[in-house]
Design an enzyme around this catalytic site. Structure first.
Site, PDB file in Angstrom:
ATOM      1  N   LYS A  22      -5.355  22.378  -3.321  1.00 22.69           N
ATOM      2  CA  LYS A  22      -6.116  21.274  -3.929  1.00 22.69           C
ATOM      3  C   LYS A  22      -6.972  21.782  -5.073  1.00 22.69           C
ATOM      4  O   LYS A  22      -6.948  21.225  -6.179  1.00 22.69           O
ATOM      5  CB  LYS A  22      -7.015  20.609  -2.876  1.00 22.69           C
ATOM      6  CG  LYS A  22      -8.039  19.657  -3.483  1.00 22.69           C
ATOM      7  CD  LYS A  22      -8.925  19.012  -2.440  1.00 22.69           C
ATOM      8  CE  LYS A  22     -10.242  19.695  -2.172  1.00 22.69           C
ATOM      9  NZ  LYS A  22     -11.309  19.499  -3.158  1.00 22.69           N
ATOM     10  N   ASN A  23      -7.749  22.834  -4.807  1.00 23.06           N
ATOM     11  CA  ASN A  23      -8.746  23.232  -5.799  1.00 23.06           C
ATOM     12  C   ASN A  23      -8.147  23.924  -7.022  1.00 23.06           C
ATOM     13  O   ASN A  23      -8.832  24.126  -8.023  1.00 23.06           O
ATOM     14  CB  ASN A  23      -9.852  24.062  -5.144  1.00 23.06           C
ATOM     15  CG  ASN A  23     -10.720  23.181  -4.247  1.00 23.06           C
ATOM     16  OD1 ASN A  23     -10.690  21.943  -4.370  1.00 23.06           O
ATOM     17  ND2 ASN A  23     -11.474  23.788  -3.359  1.00 23.06           N
ATOM     18  N   ARG A  92     -14.902  15.107  -7.652  1.00 21.65           N
ATOM     19  CA  ARG A  92     -15.703  16.140  -8.307  1.00 21.65           C
ATOM     20  C   ARG A  92     -15.014  16.677  -9.555  1.00 21.65           C
ATOM     21  O   ARG A  92     -15.619  16.932 -10.584  1.00 21.65           O
ATOM     22  CB  ARG A  92     -15.900  17.292  -7.314  1.00 21.65           C
ATOM     23  CG  ARG A  92     -16.945  18.276  -7.739  1.00 21.65           C
ATOM     24  CD  ARG A  92     -18.276  17.622  -7.614  1.00 21.65           C
ATOM     25  NE  ARG A  92     -19.315  18.361  -8.255  1.00 21.65           N
ATOM     26  CZ  ARG A  92     -20.487  17.838  -8.568  1.00 21.65           C
ATOM     27  NH1 ARG A  92     -20.746  16.583  -8.307  1.00 21.65           N
ATOM     28  NH2 ARG A  92     -21.400  18.561  -9.137  1.00 21.65           N
ATOM     29  N   CYS A 116     -17.460  14.823  -2.417  1.00 17.89           N
ATOM     30  CA  CYS A 116     -18.092  14.722  -1.098  1.00 17.89           C
ATOM     31  C   CYS A 116     -19.583  15.007  -1.211  1.00 17.89           C
ATOM     32  O   CYS A 116     -20.008  15.815  -2.033  1.00 17.89           O
ATOM     33  CB  CYS A 116     -17.473  15.740  -0.136  1.00 17.89           C
ATOM     34  SG  CYS A 116     -15.795  15.364   0.354  1.00 17.89           S
ATOM     35  N   ARG A 121     -25.198  19.250  -5.844  1.00 17.90           N
ATOM     36  CA  ARG A 121     -24.069  19.475  -6.739  1.00 17.90           C
ATOM     37  C   ARG A 121     -24.393  19.283  -8.233  1.00 17.90           C
ATOM     38  O   ARG A 121     -23.757  18.473  -8.912  1.00 17.90           O
ATOM     39  CB  ARG A 121     -22.867  18.607  -6.334  1.00 17.90           C
ATOM     40  CG  ARG A 121     -22.534  18.720  -4.869  1.00 17.90           C
ATOM     41  CD  ARG A 121     -21.199  18.130  -4.514  1.00 17.90           C
ATOM     42  NE  ARG A 121     -20.101  19.050  -4.794  1.00 17.90           N
ATOM     43  CZ  ARG A 121     -18.853  18.853  -4.405  1.00 17.90           C
ATOM     44  NH1 ARG A 121     -18.526  17.789  -3.742  1.00 17.90           N
ATOM     45  NH2 ARG A 121     -17.926  19.740  -4.711  1.00 17.90           N
ATOM     46  N   ASP A 304     -15.351  26.388   2.460  1.00 18.73           N
ATOM     47  CA  ASP A 304     -14.490  25.251   2.804  1.00 18.73           C
ATOM     48  C   ASP A 304     -13.871  25.386   4.194  1.00 18.73           C
ATOM     49  O   ASP A 304     -13.265  24.438   4.698  1.00 18.73           O
ATOM     50  CB  ASP A 304     -13.386  25.073   1.753  1.00 18.73           C
ATOM     51  CG  ASP A 304     -13.962  24.738   0.389  1.00 18.73           C
ATOM     52  OD1 ASP A 304     -15.128  24.301   0.319  1.00 18.73           O
ATOM     53  OD2 ASP A 304     -13.251  24.919  -0.617  1.00 18.73           O
ATOM     54  N   ARG A 396      -8.411  12.891   0.889  1.00 14.11           N
ATOM     55  CA  ARG A 396      -8.672  13.434  -0.439  1.00 14.11           C
ATOM     56  C   ARG A 396      -8.031  14.797  -0.629  1.00 14.11           C
ATOM     57  O   ARG A 396      -7.678  15.180  -1.734  1.00 14.11           O
ATOM     58  CB  ARG A 396     -10.180  13.688  -0.596  1.00 14.11           C
ATOM     59  CG  ARG A 396     -10.936  12.530  -1.064  1.00 14.11           C
ATOM     60  CD  ARG A 396     -12.367  12.949  -1.301  1.00 14.11           C
ATOM     61  NE  ARG A 396     -13.085  11.788  -1.767  1.00 14.11           N
ATOM     62  CZ  ARG A 396     -14.379  11.735  -1.986  1.00 14.11           C
ATOM     63  NH1 ARG A 396     -15.119  12.796  -1.764  1.00 14.11           N
ATOM     64  NH2 ARG A 396     -14.931  10.650  -2.429  1.00 14.11           N
TER      65      ARG A 396
HETATM   66  N1  EPU Z   1     -23.981  24.986  -8.658  1.00 15.73           N
HETATM   67  C1  EPU Z   1     -25.108  24.778  -9.421  1.00 15.73           C
HETATM   68  N2  EPU Z   1     -24.938  24.417 -10.725  1.00 15.73           N
HETATM   69  C2  EPU Z   1     -23.705  24.257 -11.272  1.00 15.73           C
HETATM   70  C3  EPU Z   1     -22.566  24.474 -10.490  1.00 15.73           C
HETATM   71  C4  EPU Z   1     -22.735  24.837  -9.166  1.00 15.73           C
HETATM   72  O1  EPU Z   1     -26.231  24.923  -8.946  1.00 15.73           O
HETATM   73  O2  EPU Z   1     -23.639  23.939 -12.468  1.00 15.73           O
HETATM   74  C5  EPU Z   1     -24.163  25.368  -7.241  1.00 15.73           C
HETATM   75  C6  EPU Z   1     -23.624  24.264  -6.319  1.00 15.73           C
HETATM   76  O3  EPU Z   1     -24.583  23.259  -6.108  1.00 15.73           O
HETATM   77  C7  EPU Z   1     -23.297  25.048  -5.066  1.00 15.73           C
HETATM   78  C8  EPU Z   1     -22.808  26.389  -5.619  1.00 15.73           C
HETATM   79  O4  EPU Z   1     -23.339  26.479  -6.945  1.00 15.73           O
HETATM   80  O5  EPU Z   1     -24.461  25.235  -4.308  1.00 15.73           O
HETATM   81  C9  EPU Z   1     -21.290  26.558  -5.661  1.00 15.73           C
HETATM   82  O6  EPU Z   1     -20.720  25.578  -6.484  1.00 15.73           O
HETATM   83  P1  EPU Z   1     -19.335  25.783  -7.264  1.00 15.73           P
HETATM   84  O7  EPU Z   1     -19.565  25.352  -8.657  1.00 15.73           O
HETATM   85  O8  EPU Z   1     -18.765  27.137  -7.003  1.00 15.73           O
HETATM   86  O9  EPU Z   1     -18.450  24.698  -6.558  1.00 15.73           O
HETATM   87  P2  EPU Z   1     -17.494  23.652  -7.242  1.00 15.73           P
HETATM   88  O10 EPU Z   1     -16.734  24.306  -8.336  1.00 15.73           O
HETATM   89  O11 EPU Z   1     -18.207  22.381  -7.557  1.00 15.73           O
HETATM   90  C10 EPU Z   1     -15.377  24.207  -5.838  1.00 15.73           C
HETATM   91  C11 EPU Z   1     -14.530  23.437  -4.896  1.00 15.73           C
HETATM   92  C12 EPU Z   1     -15.276  23.243  -3.591  1.00 15.73           C
HETATM   93  C13 EPU Z   1     -15.679  24.590  -3.019  1.00 15.73           C
HETATM   94  C14 EPU Z   1     -16.484  25.383  -4.040  1.00 15.73           C
HETATM   95  C15 EPU Z   1     -16.816  26.787  -3.592  1.00 15.73           C
HETATM   96  C16 EPU Z   1     -13.299  22.028  -6.421  1.00 15.73           C
HETATM   97  C17 EPU Z   1     -13.062  20.671  -6.963  1.00 15.73           C
HETATM   98  N3  EPU Z   1     -14.233  22.144  -5.486  1.00 15.73           N
HETATM   99  O12 EPU Z   1     -16.519  23.379  -6.047  1.00 15.73           O
HETATM  100  O13 EPU Z   1     -14.349  22.644  -2.722  1.00 15.73           O
HETATM  101  O14 EPU Z   1     -16.461  24.415  -1.874  1.00 15.73           O
HETATM  102  O15 EPU Z   1     -15.733  25.470  -5.277  1.00 15.73           O
HETATM  103  O16 EPU Z   1     -15.655  27.498  -3.297  1.00 15.73           O
HETATM  104  O17 EPU Z   1     -12.632  22.987  -6.805  1.00 15.73           O
HETATM  105  C18 EPU Z   1     -13.651  21.443  -0.862  1.00 15.73           C
HETATM  106  O18 EPU Z   1     -12.484  21.715  -1.188  1.00 15.73           O
HETATM  107  O19 EPU Z   1     -13.931  20.929   0.246  1.00 15.73           O
HETATM  108  C19 EPU Z   1     -14.740  21.752  -1.780  1.00 15.73           C
HETATM  109  C20 EPU Z   1     -15.950  21.227  -1.674  1.00 15.73           C
END
Ligand code: EPU
Length: 417
Positions: A22-23, A92, A116, A121, A304, A396
């Site tokens: 997915k990601n 997201r 979610c 976020r 995850d 999702r």
């Molecule tokens: N964060 C910030 N500022 C930012 C970006 C992130 O403070 O600008 C913080 C977030 O709030 C969080 C941490 O950094 O506390 C990690 O966030 P990250 O940006 O790494 O996560 P993401 O890219 O939004 C992706 C996956 C998530 C997965 C995370 C970590 C997607 C669409 N989502 O999220 O997947 O948990 O990386 O591996 O790729 C899931 O699949 O269930 C899921 C939530």
């Protein structure tokens, strides 16, 4: 609306095949818009996050052809229009259109993304990266306008190794003038998949999978082909199902190296498994040893899988702990596990789990994607019948989860509400 109904306690035998990640897919689909012409993405999972991205791709006037898990995206008639709130809040990953459209057109208008509810976020690290490349960000209520007269490569050190920000800055930098260096980049394997796609289009990127990614800007990208890597989180979820209920359950199409952190925990706990190439065979074990799990960025234990893992911990003998360090709010499933009979105490970001406990079927709600998957695992081992509501969260991100589980012996089906 539908609900999932599960009759617990049935062993799982046979084979579950793992689909595309997915990601990775949710970044590869927007990435296709960086190229001129047609790109083919293979092994795209059939999940509702994919459909939400398709709606945005169509809004941007690109043509999508789909044949099973293979999709073709033709960007010939791409129009850079406002991505409205209704579409952007569906998931997201809509934030990836920021990096893509900024890169290609030096202008993007989009609403804040959805996803979610697992924490606040923010997207500040993404925006900081765009600004470092020369973009101007204007925010009005929930709408972002990001403009640049020119994007110029520079060194960007991320405040946190964010997966989304790393990918989005890669997107923004592919068409920038000169060299961009991302320091403290996220190392998740999905990022390698994205780099490979962009490089096949003609980009010049190296270092994905390490904490330093170097992007030399180019002026043209052409359509190409890529295959989505296997979903290590889907794999991990079914591996946990096998540890809980396996009777020679085979999970196939995995890359064991990507699930190393989970396998290390399996070793500590005494899970009965055998690796065979790109497959793993699992059997239920009665004497699991309690352990402590802390989520970390890759290659640490994945956030995850924290919620699904907590279900295995309810079946280990003794006191275990599950500590979540990436998201503030990956706890929604715990009250439901408690309702089912689990002995869990929440202390800030740590769940103290005493096992092993018999879980009993009841009525519960999925509160987010991975929490929902955890509740399915709990229901599979529970005595009696469990009904899970708000299952849209689960659909999702898990392809065909009802059939995959019922094909290996689970008593699980969908019912209309
Ligand atoms: N964060 C910030 N500022 C930012 C970006 C992130 O403070 O600008 C913080 C977030 O709030 C969080 C941490 O950094 O506390 C990690 O966030 P990250 O940006 O790494 O996560 P993401 O890219 O939004 C992706 C996956 C998530 C997965 C995370 C970590 C997607 C669409 N989502 O999220 O997947 O948990 O990386 O591996 O790729 C899931 O699949 O269930 C899921 C939530």
């Amino acid at each position: 609306m539908e609900k999932i109904v599960i009759e617990g306690g049935f062993p799982l035998s046979g084979t579950i095949s793992i689909g595309g990640a997915k990601n990775s897919a949710v970044a590869l689909i927007p990435a296709a818009l960086l190229a001129d012409g047609v790109s083919t993405i293979k092994n795209v999972p059939n999940i509702t996050d994919r459909d939400a991205l398709f709606d945005i791709v169509k809004l941007l006037n690109c043509d999508i052809k789909q044949d099973g898990n293979v999709i073709n995206i033709d960007t010939t008639n791409l129009k850079n229009v406002l991505i409205n709130q209704e579409l952007s809040v569906k998931l997201r990953a809509s934030y990836y259109f920021m990096g893509v459209l900024l890169s290609k057109y030096k202008h993007v208008e989009i609403y804040f993304p959805g996803g979610c509810n697992i924490g606040t976020r923010p997207i500040d690290i993404h925006l900081k990266g765009f600004k470092a490349l020369g973009a101007k960000v204007t925010k009005r209520k929930h709408k972002y306008t990001i403009d640049a007269s020119n994007l110029v490569g520079t060194e960007i050190k991320l405040d946190f190794a964010s997966v989304g920000a790393t990918i989005n800055i890669m997107f923004a930098a592919v068409y920038a003038t000169g060299r961009t260096i991302i320091k403290n980049a996220a190392k998740e394997v999905e990022i390698i998949n994205i780099m490979d796609f962009l490089n096949k289009m003609g980009a010049k990127i190296e270092g994905a999978g390490t904490d330093t990614i170097i992007i030399d800007g180019v002026t043209k990208l052409h359509g190409t082909e890529i295959e989505v890597i296997p979903d290590r989180i889907e794999a991990g979820t079914y591996m946990l199902a096998g540890a809980l209920l396996g009777n020679n359950l085979k999970v196939t199409g995995i890359i064991p190296e990507h699930n190393k952190a989970l396998l290390n925990k399996f070793d500590e706990m005494g899970v009965n498994y055998k690796l065979e190439g790109n497959s793993i065979i699992l059997n239920k074990c009665e004497n699991l040893v309690a352990t402590d799990v802390t989520t970390e960025v890759y290659p640490g234990f994945p956030t995850d899988l924290g919620q699904p893992m907590s279900v295995l911990l309810t079946q280990a003998n003794g006191t275990s702990s599950m500590t979540e360090t990436i998201w503030e709010n990956r706890k929604g499933h715990y009250p439901y596990l408690q309702k089912m009979g689990a002995n869990i105490n929440l202390e800030n970001q740590t769940a103290i789990i005493k096992g092993k406990t018999i879980l009993k079927g009841t009525e519960i709600n999925a509160t987010d994607l991975r929490g929902g998957a955890a509740l399915i695992l709990a229901a599979l081992i529970a005595t009696g019948k469990t009904t899970i509501y708000e299952i849209d969260y689960i659909l999702r991100g898990y392809e065909n989860i009802i059939n995959k589980l019922s094909d290996v012996g689970a008593k699980i089906h969908l019912e209309q509400i």
